[in-house]
Design a protein around this motif. Sequence first.
Motif, short mmCIF file in Angstrom:
data_model
loop_
_atom_site.label_atom_id
_atom_site.label_comp_id
_atom_site.label_asym_id
_atom_site.label_seq_id
_atom_site.Cartn_x
_atom_site.Cartn_y
_atom_site.Cartn_z
N MET A 15 -56.25 -22.48 -19.37
CA MET A 15 -56.43 -20.89 -19.69
C MET A 15 -55.81 -20.71 -21.08
SD MET A 15 -55.95 -17.36 -17.93
CE MET A 15 -57.17 -17.48 -16.58
N THR A 16 -56.71 -20.37 -22.01
CA THR A 16 -56.32 -19.95 -23.18
C THR A 16 -56.47 -18.44 -23.41
OG1 THR A 16 -58.35 -20.46 -24.32
CG2 THR A 16 -56.39 -22.08 -24.51
N ALA A 17 -55.33 -17.69 -23.64
CA ALA A 17 -55.39 -16.35 -23.67
C ALA A 17 -54.62 -15.55 -24.79
CB ALA A 17 -54.86 -15.92 -22.26
N ASP A 18 -55.04 -14.62 -25.33
CA ASP A 18 -54.28 -13.52 -25.93
C ASP A 18 -53.79 -12.62 -24.86
OD1 ASP A 18 -53.47 -11.36 -27.31
OD2 ASP A 18 -55.40 -11.28 -28.65
N LEU A 19 -52.34 -12.39 -24.84
CA LEU A 19 -51.75 -11.80 -23.83
C LEU A 19 -51.71 -10.33 -24.26
CD1 LEU A 19 -49.38 -14.28 -22.14
CD2 LEU A 19 -51.67 -13.59 -21.50
N GLY A 20 -51.93 -9.98 -25.39
CA GLY A 20 -51.84 -8.74 -25.94
C GLY A 20 -50.66 -8.33 -26.73
N ILE A 21 -49.93 -9.08 -26.87
CA ILE A 21 -48.53 -8.89 -27.64
C ILE A 21 -48.52 -9.89 -28.60
CG2 ILE A 21 -47.67 -7.37 -25.72
CD1 ILE A 21 -46.02 -9.70 -24.61
N PRO A 22 -47.39 -9.86 -29.54
CA PRO A 22 -46.92 -10.87 -30.37
C PRO A 22 -46.12 -11.85 -29.67
CG PRO A 22 -46.68 -8.61 -31.58
CD PRO A 22 -46.88 -8.43 -30.02
N ARG A 23 -46.30 -13.19 -30.16
CA ARG A 23 -45.48 -14.37 -29.54
C ARG A 23 -44.00 -13.70 -29.47
NH1 ARG A 23 -43.96 -18.67 -33.67
NH2 ARG A 23 -42.80 -17.03 -33.89
N ASP A 24 -43.44 -13.26 -30.25
CA ASP A 24 -41.95 -12.89 -30.33
C ASP A 24 -41.48 -11.98 -29.13
OD1 ASP A 24 -41.85 -15.01 -32.30
OD2 ASP A 24 -41.24 -13.75 -34.00
N THR A 25 -42.52 -10.90 -29.06
CA THR A 25 -42.35 -9.95 -28.05
C THR A 25 -42.20 -10.54 -26.78
OG1 THR A 25 -43.20 -8.31 -29.45
CG2 THR A 25 -42.97 -7.75 -27.24
N LEU A 26 -43.25 -11.57 -26.46
CA LEU A 26 -43.06 -12.26 -25.07
C LEU A 26 -41.93 -13.00 -24.78
CD1 LEU A 26 -44.84 -12.52 -22.57
CD2 LEU A 26 -45.71 -14.63 -23.36
N MET A 27 -41.54 -13.68 -26.02
CA MET A 27 -40.59 -14.50 -25.98
C MET A 27 -39.21 -13.83 -25.72
SD MET A 27 -41.90 -17.33 -25.46
CE MET A 27 -40.57 -18.44 -25.33
N ALA A 28 -39.13 -12.57 -26.33
CA ALA A 28 -37.86 -11.83 -26.05
C ALA A 28 -37.59 -11.19 -24.64
CB ALA A 28 -37.81 -10.81 -27.08
N HIS A 29 -39.04 -11.24 -23.96
CA HIS A 29 -38.85 -10.60 -22.78
C HIS A 29 -39.27 -11.70 -21.59
CE1 HIS A 29 -38.62 -6.60 -24.12
NE2 HIS A 29 -39.31 -6.92 -25.19
N TYR A 30 -38.81 -12.88 -21.86
CA TYR A 30 -39.33 -13.88 -21.04
C TYR A 30 -38.49 -14.23 -19.93
CZ TYR A 30 -41.83 -18.62 -20.96
OH TYR A 30 -42.39 -19.62 -20.50
N MET A 31 -38.84 -13.42 -18.85
CA MET A 31 -37.73 -13.59 -17.64
C MET A 31 -38.43 -14.45 -16.72
SD MET A 31 -35.61 -11.62 -18.63
CE MET A 31 -34.51 -11.53 -17.40
N SER A 32 -39.76 -15.01 -16.87
CA SER A 32 -40.29 -15.89 -16.02
C SER A 32 -41.38 -16.75 -16.70
CB SER A 32 -40.96 -15.16 -14.65
OG SER A 32 -41.97 -15.92 -13.96
#
Length: 175
Positions: free
Chosen positions: A126-143
Motif C-alpha cells: 500500500m502506497t499512501a499519503d498519511l496526511g502529515i509530513p514525514r518528520d511529524t510521523l517519525m516524531a510521533h512514531y510510537m508503533s
Amino acid sequence: MEMMKRLLKSKGLHQGVFFHDVRWGGEWGGRFIWVLLNSGSSGAYAFNHKPDVLSGVHSYRQPAAYFPTPGGTFTGESLPGKVTWARSYIRGGGLWMDIGKGEVVKLPPQIRNEWWSGTTREWPLMTADLGIPRDTLMAHYMSNHIAVAYGDIFSEMLALSKELGFKVRIISHAN
C-alpha cells in the motif's frame, strides 16, 4: 482493527481493515508517500474493491528468512482511495490511539516496482499519503503498525476511542 470494522459496518461500508508495517517512503508528486507492507497477507478487497472475488490477488511463498515453515500470502497492490488510519499503543501506563486521514495513491509502474522491490516483494503493498509530513510521523512514531480502512470513519473512530478511554492524538490533517 475490530473497532474500525464495526464502524465501517455501521456505515454500510466494506469491513476490510488492513494491518500494515510502516516501512519507509519518498517524495512523489509533491507529496511524501509511505510504503506500507503487511508481513503476512491482506484481504483481496484492498486489491480490487470487490468483496466477493479474488481478482488482483497473487500468492507467493512467504520468505523463509521470516517464516521457516512454508506458507503462502495474498499479495497485490492496494487500489487508490481515501482512507482512515489508526494505531494504538501504551505510553506512560495509558492506552493511546493515533488517528488520521490519508489517501492510497497509485504510483507509476516503474516507481512502484522499484519501491516494492526495495522491501519484501512477496508482501502486500500500500502506497499512501498519511496526511502529515514525514518528520511529524517519525516524531510521533510510537508503533510501526497501522490499521487502514477505505472510507471516512475518522470522526466515528475519534469518538469511539475517546468513549473507550483512549488518550487520542489526531496525527494528520483531518480534512
